[in-house]
Design a protein around this motif. Structure first.
Motif, short mmCIF file in Angstrom:
data_model
loop_
_atom_site.label_atom_id
_atom_site.label_comp_id
_atom_site.label_asym_id
_atom_site.label_seq_id
_atom_site.Cartn_x
_atom_site.Cartn_y
_atom_site.Cartn_z
N THR A 110 -6.30 1.02 4.96
CA THR A 110 -6.81 0.31 3.97
C THR A 110 -6.12 -1.07 3.84
O THR A 110 -6.84 -1.94 3.75
N ALA A 111 -4.97 -1.07 3.90
CA ALA A 111 -4.04 -2.37 3.85
C ALA A 111 -4.48 -3.10 5.09
O ALA A 111 -4.59 -4.33 4.72
N THR A 164 -4.27 -5.27 -2.65
CA THR A 164 -3.95 -3.85 -2.17
C THR A 164 -3.61 -2.88 -3.12
O THR A 164 -3.94 -1.97 -3.29
N PHE A 165 -2.87 -3.31 -4.25
CA PHE A 165 -2.68 -2.54 -5.27
C PHE A 165 -3.84 -1.95 -6.01
O PHE A 165 -3.95 -0.97 -6.49
N ILE A 166 -4.85 -2.90 -6.10
CA ILE A 166 -6.13 -2.31 -6.75
C ILE A 166 -6.79 -1.42 -5.65
O ILE A 166 -7.25 -0.52 -6.22
N ALA A 201 0.88 -1.10 -0.05
CA ALA A 201 0.04 -0.07 0.03
C ALA A 201 0.80 1.17 0.00
O ALA A 201 0.63 2.00 -0.87
N LEU A 202 1.82 1.42 0.84
CA LEU A 202 2.59 2.43 1.01
C LEU A 202 3.47 2.70 -0.52
O LEU A 202 3.56 3.80 -1.11
N ALA A 203 3.88 1.52 -0.92
CA ALA A 203 4.73 1.77 -2.20
C ALA A 203 3.96 2.13 -3.23
O ALA A 203 4.18 3.13 -4.22
N THR A 204 2.70 1.60 -3.20
CA THR A 204 1.62 1.74 -4.43
C THR A 204 1.25 3.63 -4.39
O THR A 204 1.26 4.42 -5.17
N GLU A 205 1.09 4.01 -2.99
CA GLU A 205 0.39 5.20 -2.76
C GLU A 205 1.85 6.12 -2.99
O GLU A 205 1.69 7.26 -3.92
N ALA A 206 3.01 5.80 -2.72
CA ALA A 206 4.12 6.81 -3.19
C ALA A 206 4.37 6.96 -4.85
O ALA A 206 4.39 7.96 -5.18
#
Lengths: 592, 188, 343
Positions: C77-78, C98-100, C50-55
C-alpha cells in the motif's frame, strides 16, 4: 497412450503423489489378528442388527448382522471363531464415537460356511440385489454406499464407468488390485453391465499408473467385453465419481441428481471385484485391500479382514518412531484417528502414518484476501471464499443459495489458499449446523403437532363429558336412588376406554422402540407389548373392585369415611416415606 | 412570486402522483404472509415447558406478536433463538438474564420404575403426551417424544423423575467451529 | 487434532505480496531515473509510516504483530501511494496519506482482507481533495528541469519546502502531461501545439511514458507468475482505449489519442496494481469484466470532463462501492447446473 477424448473439469490441484512408496510390492495377505472388532455400521444408513449371541461359535462368512431397513447391508464374520462381546466400540470416524460392534476371537482354523454362488443370469434382478445386500457389498472407494441400491432397473444406464483413477496421493490399493486381479474386476464389471443393461464400459485410470492401464487393456482385449480404458490426466480429484463421469463422458451430474438418471453409473474397481466374488463364489465382503504407507518400515498393500484392529494391522507395516499421528484415508480427504484400538471398516482404503517432515504443522491462519485461488481450484466451480465469509457470519440461508451442499469436501481449495485457511473445516461445520437446525425444526414441528393434538383431545373429552352430563340430567330425575351406579359406570366406561387407548399407544410405541437402535441404552423398559387376555381380565377385576369400593364409600357414614380417608392418607405417607428413605439410601450409595 | 407558486404546484403534483403509484402498488402487489404469530411460533422450540411464564409456545408467540413480552424469555431456545426473534421482530438483541440457566444440554426424562406409584400426575402434566401409563400402573417416558421441558418433574409425589442428557450419536454429532490459536498479546 | 487436507502447497501470502512489490520495481527505477531521488525518499517515508501505523493498530486490536507485519500488504500500500504522489511533495503529505490509508481504510474496517476500498487510492483521494495545491506540486523530469536539482536539493525540498538557493518550489514546479493538456485546452491552445512541447514524447509524457512502460513490464511479470489474472488489466486498458478512441474520433482536435491516454497518468499503474487488488475487486469472472470496464470508462471521463487531471483513483473508488453488488449478481453457474450444459 490415450485413444479416448477426455473432457477436463474445472480446477483441480496436483499434490505430490508418494505413490511409489507402496506401489512396488504385490498385495500381501495379512495374518489372522488376535481379535476382530467387526462394526455393525458398515454402510451409510442404518446399523445392522446382530444375529448372534456372546459365546456363539461362528464360521467364516457367516452372517452375524442382518440389514435393518432399506439403506443397510448385512455383516459377516471375517473368520471362524467365538463371539466374545457385542457392544459399543469406537468407530473409524472423525467423531471418535462408538457404535455397536461384534468382537470375535479367531480360533485359527479359518473355516468357511458353505458358500453358494448365485445363478444371476436366471433369477430376477431383485434376487440379485438382495443377494448383494446379504453379502454385505458396499462401495469400497471410501463412500461405503450399499451397492445393491446402485444397480437400478435395466435400461436406465448406458455407460458403466469403472473407477480406477485413485487420485489421492499415497493410496495405491486400487492400482495393485488392477495390476493383479484385472480379470476379476472385469468379470464383476461384466455382471454389473448385464444387470444394468449398459452398452459400454469405460475404465478410468490416471496416467500415473501405466502398468495398470496396460494390464487392464490386455484383460479387456482378452475378455471381449465392449469396454475401453480412458486414461485421464493425473489431477486431484479426478477420481471423484462426478469428476470421472465428466472426464470420460462430458456429462455433468449436479448434486442431488442421481447419475443413473443421466445414464451413467460409476463403480470402484474394488467393489466390482467383491461383487464378482459374491456372485460367482458366494463369498461375502469380509476383507479389503488397505494401503499402509507413510512413516513405516514396509509400506505396501495388505489384504486385511474387516474388523482387524488397526494397531495390529500397522504392526505388519512396522511403524517407525517419530510418528506424529495416523490418517485414515488419503491426505486430502482422510481424517485423523484418535487411537488405534479400532476395527478396520470397509471404508478403510489407506492408513498413512504421519511424520513431522511430510506433514508439517499448520502455519498461522491469515485473513482471507479474496484472491480467488480457491475458486480457481474448485472442481465443482463453487466459490469457497464466499462460503468462508458466510460461515463466519453464520448466514446459513446464503450458504444454501450458494450451493454449499454441492461441495464434495475434496480439499483442493484449502490446498491452494495463500492464507492457510482451513476452508473445509468451515464448510463441514456449516453443513453440520444446517443439518442440526433442520433436525431441530422437524423435532419442534413434531412436538407442536403432539401438543396441538393433546389440546384437541382435552377439548374433546371436556365436550363429551359435558354432553354425557347433560344427557344424564333427564334420566337422573327418574332414577334417583341408583344415580351413583350409572355415574360410576359411565366413568368406568370412560376410564376403560382411556386405558385401552393408552395401552394401544404403549403397544405401538413399544413396537417402535424395538425396531430402532435397540443397543443404544434404553432409558426405561417399555410397557408390556400386548394387551393379553390375562391382563385385560386383571384390569376388569380391578375396575370391578374399584366400583364396589366406591359403592361402599357411598353407603358409609361421614365419620366412617373420614376414618377411611385418614387410614388411606397414612398409608400413602408411609409409602412416600419409604420411597424417600430408599432414595436417600440410593444417593448415599452413589456418593460412596 | 409566480415562480414560487409554480414550484409548489409541481411538488404537490409530483407528490400526489407518486403517492398514488405507491398506494396502488401496496394494494395490488400485497404479499400474503403468514401471520406474525405463526412466524414466531416457527422459531420457538416447541418444548411447551412454560419457563417463559406463558402456558406454552403459542401463547408466548401471541404475546410477542402483541409486543407484550420480552424476547429473551425462552430458555430452551437459547441465545440463538433470541437472536432469531430479534431479527424477525426488528428488535435489539437482549441477552438472557443471569438467573435463567442457559445452554443446558438437551435432556429427556426418565421415570424410576421402582418408585412410581402410578398417580398419573406427570402424565397429565406432559404437554406432548410423551408419558404413557394408567392409574395405579407403571408410567414410562417415550424418549423419542420427550422434549426435555421438565414439567413432569415437579408434580411427581415420589420424586422419581430425573433428567438425563441425550447421548450424542453419529447423526447428532457436529463438526466444531475451526478455532485458530492467535497469540493474544494482552489480556484485558 | 489435524483435519483434512493434511498437505497444502499454496504460494503463501507474503510471497504473493513481495512479488507484487517486486513488479513495481521496474517502474520505480525508471521514475527515480526520470525524477530523481525524491521518488525513493517518498517510498521510504511511506513504508516506514505504513509499518509503524500497522504495528500500532495491530497492537490496539490485540493481534500478533510479527506475522501480520511480515505479510507485506502494508508495504505494498505504501509503495502504491508513494508512487502516485508528486516526488517532491512535502514529507508530511505522504506521511498523512499513508496513515489514512493503513490506519483508517485498512484497520478501522477490520484489517487485512476487510477493507471495502483500496487503501492507497483512498489515501490519494484524501490528499488530493484536502491539499490540492501541494498535490499539484509536480516537478518537471530532470532532463527538462529548469533549475539544478541534485539529490541533496531534492531531499531538502521535501523536508523543508525550500531549495538551498532559497528559492521556493515554484522555481521547479511543472504540471504533469495530463494536467498540461487540461490547462492548455482550457486556455484554448490547440491540442497539437500542446503535444508538441518537449514535455511530451512519442507515446505520452516524455518521462511518464517510460515509467508506464516499466509498470507494464511489471504487470506482465505478475501475470506470468499467476499472481494476477488477465481479465482485470486487459479489460481496464481496453475500456480506457475504447472510450478514448470514441472521443478521439469525435473530436481529434480536442481529445488526445488513445495511446497517450494509455501511457500517461496512472493508467498502467492502475491497470496492473490497483484494479487487480484482490480484496476490493470482484471474485467472479463476469463481475471482474464489468468492474474493470466501468472503471476504465469512468477514469477516462473524469480525466476529460472532470476537475482532476487523473481519474483512475476516483473511478476505482467508485467501482469499489459496487463490488459486493457485482459479486452477488454475477455468480457463475455451478458444476452440473449450467444452462445448456450437457446434462
Amino acid at each position: 497412450m490415450n485413444s479416448r477424448t477426455i473432457f477436463p473439469f474445472h480446477g483441480g490441484v496436483h499434490p505430490p503423489e508418494f505413490k511409489d512408496l507402496s506401489s512396488g510390492a504385490p498385495i500381501a495377505a495379512a495374518p489372522l489378528p488376535s481379535k476382530l472388532v467387526v462394526p455393525l455400521l458398515q454402510s451409510v444408513g442404518n446399523c445392522a442388527r446382530p444375529l448372534v449371541q456372546v459365546g456363539e461359535r461362528v464360521l467364516k462368512g457367516q452372517k452375524i448382522g442382518a440389514p435393518d431397513g432399506a439403506l443397510s447391508v448385512a455383516v459377516h464374520a471375517p473368520t471362524s471363531g467365538i463371539v466374545t462381546a457385542i457392544g459399543p466400540a469406537m468407530l473409524a470416524h472423525p467423531s471418535g464415537l462408538s457404535e455397536p460392534a461384534i468382537t470375535i476371537e479367531p480360533d485359527g482354523e479359518d473355516r468357511w460356511i458353505d458358500r453358494q454362488p448365485l445363478d444371476w443370469r436366471n433369477v430376477e434382478p431383485r434376487i440379485v440385489r438382495e443377494h448383494l445386500r446379504d453379502m454385505g457389498i458396499v462401495g469400497l472407494g471410501g463412500a461405503i454406499f450399499p451397492s445393491h441400491l446402485k444397480i437400478v432397473e435395466k435400461g436406465k444406464v448406458k455407460t458403466l464407468i469403472v473407477n480406477g483413477a485413485e487420485c489421492e496421493p499415497y493410496i495405491t490399493c486400487d492400482d495393485r488390485l488392477m495390476r493383479e486381479r484385472a480379470e476379476g474386476i472385469l468379470a464383476g464389471a461384466a455382471i454389473v453391465r448385464e444387470l444394468l443393461g449398459a452398452q459400454q464400459i469405460l475404465v478410468g485410470i490416471e496416467d500415473n499408473k501405466p502398468e495398470a492401464v496396460a494390464i487392464m487393456r490386455e484383460a479387456i482385449r482378452a475378455s471381449g467385453l465392449p469396454a475401453d480404458v480412458g486414461v485421464v490426466p493425473t489431477l486431484y480429484p479426478s477420481g471423484a465419481a462426478k469428476q470421472l463421469i465428466k472426464l470420460l463422458t462430458n456429462i455433468e451430474v449436479p448434486s442431488g441428481v442421481r447419475s443413473t438418471d443421466l445414464g451413467v453409473q460409476c463403480f470402484n474397481v474394488g467393489t466390482l471385484y467383491t461383487i464378482w466374488r459374491a456372485i460367482e463364489f458366494g463369498e461375502p465382503a469380509i476383507s479389503r485391500v488397505v494401503t499402509l504407507t507413510g512413516n513405516v518400515e514396509r509400506p505396501g498393500n495388505y489384504e486385511a479382514l474387516i474388523g482387524t484392529p488397526l494397531n495390529e494391522l500397522l504392526q505388519l507395516a512396522g511403524v517407525r518412531p517419530q510418528a506424529t499421528g495416523y490418517v485414515y484415508g488419503g491426505p486430502m480427504m482422510g481424517f485423523e484417528l484418535a487411537n488405534l484400538d479400532i476395527g478396520l471398516s470397509k471404508a478403510g482404503n489407506c492408513i498413512i502414518v504421519r511424520d513431522a517432515v511430510h506433514f508439517p504443522p499448520r502455519p498461522l491462519e491469515m485473513p482471507c484476501i479474496r484472491c480467488g485461488k480457491c475458486a480457481d481450484a474448485c472442481p465443482i466451480e463453487l466459490q469457497p471464499m464466499d462460503f468462508y465469509w458466510f460461515t463466519r457470519s453464520k448466514r446459513y440461508d446464503k450458504l444454501e443459495q450458494w450451493q454449499l451442499f454441492d461441495c464434495i469436501e475434496c480439499g483442493a481449495c484449502a490446498y491452494v489458499c495463500p492464507s492457510h485457511i482451513r476452508l473445509v473445516d468451515y464448510f463441514r461445520y456449516a453443513k453440520s449446523e444446517i443439518w442440526a437446525d433442520e433436525r431441530q425444526m422437524k423435532a419442534a414441528d413434531h412436538a407442536r403437532q403432539r401438543h396441538e393434538f393433546r389440546q384437541f383431545r382435552e377439548e374433546r373429552e371436556k365436550r363429551e363429558k359435558a354432553e354425557r352430563l347433560a344427557a344424564r340430567a333427564a334420566p337422573k330425575a327418574v332414577e334417583a336412588n341408583s344415580e351413583a351406579a350409572p355415574v360410576d359406570a359411565a366413568d368406568a366406561e370412560r376410564a376403560a376406554r382411556i386405558k385401552a387407548a393408552m395401552e394401544r399407544a404403549a403397544a405401538k410405541n413399544a413396537a417402535l422402540n424395538v425396531e430402532s437402535a435397540p443397543l443404544v441404552e434404553p432409558p426405561a423398559a417399555p410397557t408390556e407389548p400386548a394387551l393379553d387376555e390375562e391382563k385385560a381380565a386383571r384390569i376388569r377385576a380391578a375396575m370391578q373392585k374399584r366400583e364396589e369400593e366406591k359403592a361402599r364409600l357411598a353407603a358409609m357414614s361421614p365419620e366412617e369415611r373420614a376414618a377411611l380417608d385418614a387410614e388411606k392418607a397414612a398409608r400413602i405417607a408411609a409409602a412416600k416415606e419409604k420411597a424417600a428413605a430408599k432414595k436417600a439410601a440410593q444417593e448415599q450409595d452413589k456418593a460412596e | 412570486m409566480i415562480a414560487f407558486l409554480e414550484a409548489i404546484l409541481i411538488m404537490v403534483v409530483l407528490a400526489v402522483v407518486l403517492g398514488a403509484v405507491l398506494g396502488f402498488a401496496a394494494i395490488k402487489y400485497k404479499v400474503d404472509d403468514d401471520p406474525l404469530v405463526d412466524k414466531i411460533d416457527e422459531i420457538l422450540p416447541q418444548t411447551q415447558c412454560g419457563q417463559c411464564g406463558y402456558p406454552g409456545c403459542k401463547p408466548y408467540a401471541t404475546a410477542l406478536a402483541a409486543g407484550e413480552a420480552e424476547i429473551n424469555l425462552c430458555v430452551p431456545g437459547g441465545e440463538d433463538g433470541v437472536r432469531k426473534l430479534a431479527d424477525l421482530l426488528g428488535k435489539d438483541f437482549v441477552p438472557m438474564s443471569a438467573e435463567v440457566q442457559v445452554e443446558k444440554p438437551k435432556s429427556y426424562a426418565v421415570i424410576d420404575e421402582n418408585l412410581c406409584i402410578g398417580c398419573t400426575l406427570c402424565l397429565q402434566a406432559c404437554p406432548v403426551d410423551a408419558i404413557v401409563g394408567s392409574a395405579k400402573h407403571l408410567h414410562t417416558v417415550l424418549v423419542k417424544e420427550c422434549t426435555g421441558c421438565e414439567l413432569c418433574v415437579a408434580p411427581c409425589p415420589v420424586n422419581c423423575i430425573s433428567m438425563k442428557p441425550v447421548p450424542e450419536n453419529l447423526t447428532s454429532w457436529k463438526w466444531h467451529y475451526p478455532v485458530i490459536p492467535l497469540k493474544v498479546k494482552k489480556q484485558a | 487434532m489435524m483435519t483434512s487436507p493434511f498437505v497444502a502447497q499454496p504460494m503463501p501470502l507474503n510471497r504473493l505480496m513481495y512479488r507484487v512489490i517486486g513488479a513495481l520495481l521496474p517502474g520505480m527505477a525508471v521514475a527515480t531515473w526520470a525524477f530523481g531521488i525524491g521518488v525513493l525518499v517518498q517510498v521510504a517515508l511511506a513504508v516506514a509510516v505504513a509499518l509503524a501505523t500497522e504495528a500500532w493498530c495491530l497492537n490496539l486490536r490485540r493481534y500478533p504483530v510479527r506475522p501480520y507485519l511480515a505479510d507485506g500488504s502494508a508495504v505494498l500500500t505504501a509503495c502504491l501511494l508513494a508512487l502516485s504522489i508528486p516526488p517532491l511533495a512535502p514529507w508530511w503529505l505522504v506521511v498523512l496519506g499513508t496513515f489514512i490509508a493503513v490506519g483508517f481504510v485498512k484497520h478501522l474496517f477490520g484489517g487485512l482482507g476487510q477493507n471495502p476500498f483500496n487503501p492507497a487510492m483512498i489515501g490519494f483521494a484524501a490528499l488530493i481533495v484536502s491539499f490540492p495545491a501541494q498535490m499539484s506540486r509536480w516537478a518537471a523530469p530532470l532532463a527538462l528541469a529548469p533549475a539544478d536539482l541534485d539529490a541533496v536539493a531534492q531531499i531538502g525540498l521535501i523536508f523543508t519546502g525550500h531549495l538551498s538557493s532559497g528559492a521556493g518550489f515554484d522555481a521547479v514546479a511543472s504540471a504533469t502531461p495530463l494536467d498540461a493538456i487540461r490547462t492548455g485546452l482550457l486556455q484554448r491552445i490547440p491540442l497539437a501545439d500542446i503535444l508538441g512541447t518537449p514535455k511530451f514524447g512519442a507515446l505520452g509524457g516524455a518521462a511518464q511514458q517510460w515509467i508506464a512502460l516499466g509498470y507494464l513490464l511489471g504487470g506482465l511479470f505478475l501475470w506470468q507468475q499467476r499472481v494476477i489474472q488477465w481479465r482485470l488489466p486487459v479489460v481496464f486498458l481496453g475500456s480506457v482505449f475504447l472510450t478514448a478512441t470514441l472521443f478521439y474520433w469525435a473530436n481529434p482536435a480536442h481529445y488526445a489519442s488513445p495511446l497517450l491516454h494509455l501511457f500517461a497518468g496512472g493508467t498502467m499503474l492502475g491497470a496492473f496494481f490497483i484494479v487487480t487488488d484482490p480484496v476490493t475487486s470482484p471474485t467472479t469472472p463476469l463481475g471482474q469484466i464489468i468492474f474493470a470496464g466501468l472503471a476504465g470508462v469512468l477514469a477516462y471521463l473524469i480525466r476529460v470532463l472532470g476537475n482532476f487531471p487523473d481519474g483512475v483513483a476516483f473511478s476505482v473508488i467508485i467501482m469499489n462501492i459496487v463490488v459486493p453488488f457485482l459479486d452477488q449478481y454475477t455468480q457463475p453457474a455451478v458444476f452440473g447446473r449450467k444452462k445448456g450444459g450437457r446434462a
